[in-house]
Design a protein around this motif. Structure first.
Motif, PDB file in Angstrom:
ATOM      1  N   THR A  52      45.780  63.839  19.773  1.00 38.52           N
ATOM      2  CA  THR A  52      44.371  63.650  20.151  1.00 38.52           C
ATOM      3  C   THR A  52      44.242  62.385  20.991  1.00 38.52           C
ATOM      4  OG1 THR A  52      43.820  62.300  18.209  1.00 38.52           O
ATOM      5  CG2 THR A  52      43.602  64.711  17.995  1.00 38.52           C
ATOM      6  N   ALA A  53      43.127  62.258  21.673  1.00 38.60           N
ATOM      7  CA  ALA A  53      42.864  61.040  22.443  1.00 38.60           C
ATOM      8  C   ALA A  53      42.759  59.834  21.526  1.00 38.60           C
ATOM      9  CB  ALA A  53      41.574  61.208  23.248  1.00 38.60           C
ATOM     10  N   ALA A  54      42.170  60.019  20.343  1.00 38.17           N
ATOM     11  CA  ALA A  54      42.067  58.919  19.387  1.00 38.17           C
ATOM     12  C   ALA A  54      43.446  58.437  18.966  1.00 38.17           C
ATOM     13  CB  ALA A  54      41.249  59.349  18.174  1.00 38.17           C
ATOM     14  N   ALA A  55      44.345  59.363  18.718  1.00 33.17           N
ATOM     15  CA  ALA A  55      45.714  58.994  18.346  1.00 33.17           C
ATOM     16  C   ALA A  55      46.400  58.262  19.492  1.00 33.17           C
ATOM     17  CB  ALA A  55      46.498  60.239  17.962  1.00 33.17           C
ATOM     18  N   ALA A  56      46.131  58.687  20.733  1.00 31.12           N
ATOM     19  CA  ALA A  56      46.703  58.007  21.898  1.00 31.12           C
ATOM     20  C   ALA A  56      46.237  56.557  21.949  1.00 31.12           C
ATOM     21  CB  ALA A  56      46.318  58.740  23.176  1.00 31.12           C
ATOM     22  N   GLY A  57      44.951  56.332  21.673  1.00 33.12           N
ATOM     23  CA  GLY A  57      44.428  54.977  21.667  1.00 33.12           C
ATOM     24  C   GLY A  57      45.031  54.124  20.575  1.00 33.12           C
ATOM     25  N   GLU A  58      45.271  54.729  19.424  1.00 32.51           N
ATOM     26  CA  GLU A  58      45.869  53.984  18.314  1.00 32.51           C
ATOM     27  C   GLU A  58      47.297  53.553  18.652  1.00 32.51           C
ATOM     28  OE1 GLU A  58      45.524  56.541  14.977  1.00 32.51           O
ATOM     29  OE2 GLU A  58      43.325  56.356  14.851  1.00 32.51           O
ATOM     30  N   LEU A  59      48.048  54.435  19.310  1.00 36.32           N
ATOM     31  CA  LEU A  59      49.401  54.079  19.721  1.00 36.32           C
ATOM     32  C   LEU A  59      49.392  52.939  20.737  1.00 36.32           C
ATOM     33  CD1 LEU A  59      51.004  57.622  20.093  1.00 36.32           C
ATOM     34  CD2 LEU A  59      51.637  55.880  18.410  1.00 36.32           C
ATOM     35  N   ALA A  60      48.456  53.004  21.684  1.00 35.98           N
ATOM     36  CA  ALA A  60      48.375  51.948  22.696  1.00 35.98           C
ATOM     37  C   ALA A  60      48.010  50.614  22.070  1.00 35.98           C
ATOM     38  CB  ALA A  60      47.345  52.333  23.754  1.00 35.98           C
ATOM     39  N   ALA A  78      45.892  59.625  29.595  1.00 34.59           N
ATOM     40  CA  ALA A  78      46.489  59.001  30.778  1.00 34.59           C
ATOM     41  C   ALA A  78      46.134  57.523  30.855  1.00 34.59           C
ATOM     42  CB  ALA A  78      46.002  59.725  32.033  1.00 34.59           C
ATOM     43  N   TYR A  79      44.887  57.197  30.557  1.00 35.28           N
ATOM     44  CA  TYR A  79      44.449  55.796  30.614  1.00 35.28           C
ATOM     45  C   TYR A  79      45.272  54.938  29.660  1.00 35.28           C
ATOM     46  CZ  TYR A  79      41.555  51.639  30.073  1.00 35.28           C
ATOM     47  OH  TYR A  79      41.121  50.332  30.007  1.00 35.28           O
ATOM     48  N   TRP A  80      45.407  55.396  28.420  1.00 29.39           N
ATOM     49  CA  TRP A  80      46.140  54.598  27.441  1.00 29.39           C
ATOM     50  C   TRP A  80      47.627  54.538  27.773  1.00 29.39           C
ATOM     51  CZ3 TRP A  80      43.362  51.322  25.350  1.00 29.39           C
ATOM     52  CH2 TRP A  80      42.080  51.611  24.876  1.00 29.39           C
ATOM     53  N   ALA A  81      48.181  55.611  28.278  1.00 24.99           N
ATOM     54  CA  ALA A  81      49.601  55.597  28.645  1.00 24.99           C
ATOM     55  C   ALA A  81      49.866  54.605  29.770  1.00 24.99           C
ATOM     56  CB  ALA A  81      50.051  57.002  29.052  1.00 24.99           C
ATOM     57  N   LEU A  82      48.969  54.574  30.755  1.00 21.96           N
ATOM     58  CA  LEU A  82      49.156  53.674  31.893  1.00 21.96           C
ATOM     59  C   LEU A  82      48.836  52.227  31.561  1.00 21.96           C
ATOM     60  CD1 LEU A  82      47.681  55.950  34.711  1.00 21.96           C
ATOM     61  CD2 LEU A  82      50.090  55.470  34.233  1.00 21.96           C
ATOM     62  N   SER A  83      48.265  51.998  30.395  1.00 27.31           N
ATOM     63  CA  SER A  83      47.930  50.616  30.019  1.00 27.31           C
ATOM     64  C   SER A  83      49.130  49.868  29.452  1.00 27.31           C
ATOM     65  CB  SER A  83      46.788  50.618  28.992  1.00 27.31           C
ATOM     66  OG  SER A  83      47.245  51.015  27.704  1.00 27.31           O
ATOM     67  N   VAL A  84      50.221  50.581  29.145  1.00 30.45           N
ATOM     68  CA  VAL A  84      51.391  49.945  28.537  1.00 30.45           C
ATOM     69  C   VAL A  84      52.577  50.033  29.494  1.00 30.45           C
ATOM     70  CG1 VAL A  84      50.563  50.510  26.222  1.00 30.45           C
ATOM     71  CG2 VAL A  84      52.143  52.060  27.378  1.00 30.45           C
ATOM     72  N   GLU A 105      59.018  54.516  26.454  1.00 28.34           N
ATOM     73  CA  GLU A 105      58.987  55.343  25.252  1.00 28.34           C
ATOM     74  C   GLU A 105      57.593  55.403  24.641  1.00 28.34           C
ATOM     75  OE1 GLU A 105      60.192  51.183  23.882  1.00 28.34           O
ATOM     76  OE2 GLU A 105      60.473  52.491  25.629  1.00 28.34           O
ATOM     77  N   VAL A 106      56.825  54.302  24.765  1.00 30.06           N
ATOM     78  CA  VAL A 106      55.459  54.306  24.242  1.00 30.06           C
ATOM     79  C   VAL A 106      54.579  55.185  25.116  1.00 30.06           C
ATOM     80  CG1 VAL A 106      53.448  52.883  23.678  1.00 30.06           C
ATOM     81  CG2 VAL A 106      55.759  52.022  23.227  1.00 30.06           C
ATOM     82  N   ARG A 107      54.773  55.115  26.430  1.00 31.06           N
ATOM     83  CA  ARG A 107      54.010  55.982  27.336  1.00 31.06           C
ATOM     84  C   ARG A 107      54.242  57.450  26.990  1.00 31.06           C
ATOM     85  NH1 ARG A 107      53.746  54.097  33.657  1.00 31.06           N
ATOM     86  NH2 ARG A 107      52.597  52.147  33.307  1.00 31.06           N
ATOM     87  N   SER A 108      55.465  57.798  26.748  1.00 30.51           N
ATOM     88  CA  SER A 108      55.780  59.189  26.420  1.00 30.51           C
ATOM     89  C   SER A 108      55.120  59.596  25.116  1.00 30.51           C
ATOM     90  CB  SER A 108      57.306  59.367  26.329  1.00 30.51           C
ATOM     91  OG  SER A 108      57.906  59.103  27.563  1.00 30.51           O
ATOM     92  N   ALA A 109      55.139  58.699  24.142  1.00 32.52           N
ATOM     93  CA  ALA A 109      54.519  59.001  22.850  1.00 32.52           C
ATOM     94  C   ALA A 109      53.016  59.170  22.994  1.00 32.52           C
ATOM     95  CB  ALA A 109      54.842  57.888  21.850  1.00 32.52           C
ATOM     96  N   ILE A 110      52.407  58.320  23.809  1.00 31.78           N
ATOM     97  CA  ILE A 110      50.956  58.429  24.025  1.00 31.78           C
ATOM     98  C   ILE A 110      50.629  59.746  24.711  1.00 31.78           C
ATOM     99  CG2 ILE A 110      49.021  57.464  25.339  1.00 31.78           C
ATOM    100  CD1 ILE A 110      50.232  54.681  24.827  1.00 31.78           C
ATOM    101  N   ALA A 111      51.430  60.108  25.719  1.00 33.89           N
ATOM    102  CA  ALA A 111      51.183  61.365  26.438  1.00 33.89           C
ATOM    103  C   ALA A 111      51.312  62.567  25.525  1.00 33.89           C
ATOM    104  CB  ALA A 111      52.143  61.492  27.615  1.00 33.89           C
TER     105      ALA A 111
END
Length: 372
Positions: free
Chosen positions: A279-287, A259-265, A269-275
């Motif tokens: 893994t959380a690590a993958a979410a951070g890499e996308l952000a 959620a943190y990384w999704a809300l940072s962008v 479409e990037v938010r959806s991909a992060i969500a």
């Protein structure tokens, strides 16, 4: 005198507390530098030495207390000069005594002042000549530079002490003092009797807003990489990457980190991909591959606070784990951020601090206080 300067060194993975004071080291010319003193008795004077080796450094003038006219000196490439009519109030013996006291203080044990005051208490309880001499010996063992501070009274300084231990007709360590009169001695006795009454009252006071135990054992929230929820996650459940789904504005995120990384962008479409990241690590890499929201560094603390509150509101079983940490300091490691993690004392530990805030919120609800 080192005051409240705090530092440490790491030995075999253990942090050894220390402090420092200014000193001149003579290595050809004179260098104004810092002398580091550690709780295990080692002193860094351009190399770690034992207390006995430090005494030899003082004796040979490597740590200098004599500053001869015409000698060249410098201070960390900031300035250089030559001594002219330099005056030093230090001697090797005085520096050594002060360093011994500092090591005692770092170990939270009685230093020369503490030992003197203990001997004075013995004398006041049983005023024999033997006890007076013992108190006098303990007083004279305090470095001369520290005696005036022994009572913590900058009005009287050490006058009551030096008069008390000298006794009627005796002489104090100060040549300018006259022989101690009976009247002066009686005044010193009255001073200590009043001091004892004040200390007794002070020690019996109950602080209005402090816990009975100042420091609960810290809880270290070490790195972990959980793949799925478990029945009893323990402190791992307090990690932001722990798979505890939270719903924020009708969107379900697999973890606080997602959620943190999704809300940072900003890009939907990037938010959806992060969500949807595995893994959380993958979410951070996308952000990391897209731009942050404007002003993100100013709002991220508020966002994280809201997400943590959502997590523990929506997962009562994890809230119980957080509540069970009591008043402990929460030390949170984060390999990717010195802002969010403590990281061996080098980070700001904001995650740990916000968890403590949320924990306090949970305690308020648990107490059911209607006024908040």
């Amino acid at each position: 005198m080192s005051g409240r300067r705090i530092t440490y060194r790491t030995a075999d993975g253990v942090r050894i507390p220390g402090t420092w004071r200014h000193a001149f080291i003579r290595n050809g010319s004179y260098f104004l530098t810092d002398l580091f003193i550690y709780a295990d008795g080692l002193i860094d004077c351009w190399g770690l030495v034992t207390l006995e080796e430090f005494e030899e450094k003082l004796r040979t003038g490597w740590v200098a207390t004599t500053l001869p006219d015409g000698a060249e000196a410098s201070a960390h490439n900031l300035a250089s000069w030559k001594f002219s009519e330099a005056r030093s109030w230090l001697t090797p013996e005085l520096v050594l005594a002060e360093v011994r006291d500092t090591i005692d203080q770092l170990n939270q044990r009685a230093d020369s002042t503490g030992r003197c005051l203990a001997a004075v208490d013995v004398f006041l309880a049983d005023r024999t000549e033997e006890n007076r001499v013992a108190a006098q010996t303990a007083f004279l063992a305090i470095p001369t530079s520290q005696r005036r501070y022994a009572l913590g009274d900058m009005d009287s300084k050490d006058w009551p002490l030096r008069v008390l231990v000298a006794g009627p007709g005796g002489r104090t360590y100060l040549p300018v003092d006259p022989p101690v009169s009976q009247e002066s001695y009686n005044r010193a006795i009255e001073y200590f009797e009043e001091r004892t009454r004040w200390n007794t009252e002070h020690d019996s006071r109950v602080a209005a807003d402090e816990p009975a135990t100042p420091y609960a054992p810290a809880v270290h929230l070490h790195h972990s990489y959980p793949n799925k929820p478990v029945a009893d996650p323990g402190h791992h459940g307090l990690r932001n990457n722990y798979p505890a789904p939270i719903t924020v504005e009708d969107v379900v995120y697999p973890s606080v980190a997602h959620a943190y990384w999704a809300l940072s962008v900003t890009r939907p479409e990037v938010r959806s991909a992060i969500a949807a990241a595995a893994t959380a690590a993958a979410a951070g890499e996308l952000a990391a591959k897209t731009a942050r929201r404007e002003g993100w560094d100013h709002i991220r603390l508020t966002v994280m606070t809201s997400l943590l509150r959502a997590k523990y509101d929506q997962h009562p079983e994890l809230a119980q784990i957080l509540l069970a940490t009591g008043n402990s300091t929460l030390i949170y490691d984060d390999v990717n951020s010195a802002f969010w993690g403590d990281n061996g004392g080098c980070g700001r530990n904001w995650t740990g601090r916000l968890l403590e805030l949320v924990r306090s919120d949970l305690h308020v609800r648990h107490c059911g206080d209607p006024g908040l």
